[in-house]
Each structure stands twice: as C-alpha cells, then as structure tokens.
Design an enzyme around this catalytic site. Sequence first.
Site, PDB file in Angstrom:
ATOM      1  N   HIS A  47     -17.502  -5.226   6.352  1.00 47.25           N
ATOM      2  CA  HIS A  47     -16.147  -4.732   6.564  1.00 47.25           C
ATOM      3  C   HIS A  47     -15.214  -5.881   6.926  1.00 47.25           C
ATOM      4  O   HIS A  47     -15.649  -6.991   7.230  1.00 47.25           O
ATOM      5  CB  HIS A  47     -16.148  -3.662   7.652  1.00 47.25           C
TER       6      HIS A  47
ATOM      7  N   GLU B   4     -13.378  -6.551   9.522  1.00 48.29           N
ATOM      8  CA  GLU B   4     -13.516  -7.129  10.857  1.00 48.29           C
ATOM      9  C   GLU B   4     -14.675  -8.125  10.907  1.00 48.29           C
ATOM     10  O   GLU B   4     -14.572  -9.193  11.525  1.00 48.29           O
ATOM     11  CB  GLU B   4     -13.741  -6.031  11.900  1.00 48.29           C
TER      12      GLU B   4
ATOM     13  N   GLU C 114      -3.506   9.317 -18.236  1.00 48.67           N
ATOM     14  CA  GLU C 114      -2.691   8.643 -19.238  1.00 48.67           C
ATOM     15  C   GLU C 114      -2.440   9.547 -20.445  1.00 48.67           C
ATOM     16  O   GLU C 114      -2.242   9.063 -21.557  1.00 48.67           O
ATOM     17  CB  GLU C 114      -3.342   7.326 -19.659  1.00 48.67           C
TER      18      GLU C 114
ATOM     19  N   LEU D 191      -1.921  17.261 -21.956  1.00 48.28           N
ATOM     20  CA  LEU D 191      -2.678  17.105 -20.713  1.00 48.28           C
ATOM     21  C   LEU D 191      -1.738  16.841 -19.547  1.00 48.28           C
ATOM     22  O   LEU D 191      -1.935  17.371 -18.451  1.00 48.28           O
ATOM     23  CB  LEU D 191      -3.693  15.968 -20.840  1.00 48.28           C
TER      24      LEU D 191
END
Length: 365
Positions: A53, A55, A295, A300
Amino acid sequence: MNIVNDDFYMDFAIKLALKGEGKVNPNPLVGAVIVKNNKIIGSGYHEQYGKEHAERNAVKSCNKNMEGSTIYVTLEPCFHFGRQPPCVDMIIEKKIRRVVIGMIDPNPLVSGKSIEKLRENNIEVTVGVREKECKKLNEIFIKYITSKIPFVLLKAGMSLDGKIATYTGESKWITCEESRKDAHNLRNKLYAIMVGINTVLLDDPELTCRIKGGRNPIKIIVDSSLRIPIDSKVVKINPYLTIIATTEKADENKKRILEDMGISIITTSLKNNKVDLSELLQAIGEKNIDSILIEGGSELNFSALEEGIVDKIRFYIAPKILGGHKSKSSIGGQGFSRLYDCINLNEISYKNINDDLIVEGYIKK
C-alpha cells in the site's frame, strides 16, 4: 496545524495516487507523503493490485528517523488484514506523531476504525483535507466497495449536432486525434469496456488500450441474440478478456463454441426483448470488475441511460455539423416522451482539447 501546508502535501499525495490508474483496480488509488521539519522525507503510492500500500511504499522510501513526523494519506489507512498487513499498525510502530487523512475509507472493514485506533495511541489525526478531491479520485472505489455494482461512465465522440456518423455510416474520424488519445486513457483507467453488438458487426473493433504501458480492458459485448461472428476481433484476440452478455434467445450450441474458445457468457433475463442491463451489472460486479466504460453505439447508450445504470458521462464534441435524418445520433433508442423523464446532469465541467469541447457530468439520481 498549518492548513496551507496540509493542502500542499495532500495535493502532492493525490498526484502520486494518480500514478496507480489502471493498475490497482478494484483497490483504491492512494498516495502518501511523510513530512518532518517541513521537509518531505518519504513518499509513495499504491502501485499495483496485491502489492504494498501507499503508506508502506512511503516508509520504504524513507531513510530518516520517522519518529515525530507527519504522514499525509489520501485515504484512511487500512485496519484489516488483506493481501497486505494493516498500515495503521505500521504507522503506530514507526512513532509517527500526526496523520492527515483526505477521506474516511468507505470500506465497512475500515470506515473510521483506523482513525479511532490512532487516536487511542495518542496520535493526532486530521480528517478531511482536500476531501472533495480525494473522493473524486476514488469515485469508482467508493461506489463499488459500498454496493458491489460497477461505476459506469458513458463516453461518446460526436459532432456539434450530436451525430456519431454521416448518413452513409462514415465515422472515422469526427473528433481530433488528441481527443481519441484522451479517450484511450479512459480505457486504461476503467476495468472494462462495453459495446453493443451493432458496433461489433459494423466496425469489428479490437477494444484495446493504445497508450504506452496501458492495460487492455475487459471487453463486454451486449448481444441479446448471440449474433457475434466467431471470427470477430473481440473473439479472436485475447478471448479470456471477453464477456458476452446475452439472453434466452441465444443459440446454445454457439454458446458452447464461444465458451470453449475462452469467452465468458453471462445470460440475463429479457427486458424489453433485450439484455437486462441492471441484472448484467450485478453479475459483472460479482466478477470483481469495479468499473465500466460504455462506448455505445447509440442504442446501447440510450438503453443504459433509460435503465439508470450510468453514473457519469463524458462527451467529446467536435466543431463539425453533419446533419441528416439518417445520420446516427450519439443517443438513439425510442427516446423519452416527456421532458420530465429526460436525463439531467449535475457537477458539469468543460474543457478543450484542441478545437474539441469535452463535457463531463454526473447523472442526477
């Protein structure tokens, strides 16, 4: 507390977090900066799904004593064991004096628990620095972690009068090259790309990401009758990255052929004689897919808006006028009969890429 400095270092953490776009889904984008005596002594970001991560990467980059320092992190440090151990314990162990957090983690496994633990260990915690920016940074993660439904962005490139092709079907290219490159950044950022079967039949697209170092998205083809050609590019190229959404109208033998090729098939209920898009989104979310770029085409696009699955739109508008009753519009379908039912947007923003105008906004729910 220095508000100006807090904003400055959090802005830097946000810039770092953005470097993880396309590499960490369905995890959040996170950046971290360690500061001591008004100097940055460590920084890092979440670079890849399953890896350290932000950190931990910031701590790894630091070769100075961190005791008494301040860490700026765009998202509340993790509290639970996942692929990585809890970052909150590491912060306590390193004797960091102050933690500045952009936003509370909406993940129910965390959601304030790390803040509470830090304060119990006499660590000063400041929450909400650049919160709006941090929430926008992780709008995909926020929706998915709280609902398990993918975040949906509808993108379209069009002329000034809303056309995506001339009446003869010519569509390459309406928008400028720079706009098309920008759109490929979206293919890298979002986990999957969705198109309708007509787009496959007309254009035979690859639906890949063409930016250097970019990630090819999962390809989702909405095809209620399973008309997709076996030799289409989305079937032949990386079939394991292709999902076809269909219905009971599909030929079972063709289903088996496609599945044997490595294609994943999702069968939904019929809705208006088409794929039930809401049901499809639930099934896609179960596959750990956190985001979808739609897209089109125009049919759609309208179905997605009508069914309420779209969260955000991004339209690339070129300064061209095509005209024509038979020219395809960016949004097709039957349309809405009443203005009351139309789609409204909020938080609208505008910018130019060369002569093209980019309009972005969120669907009012």
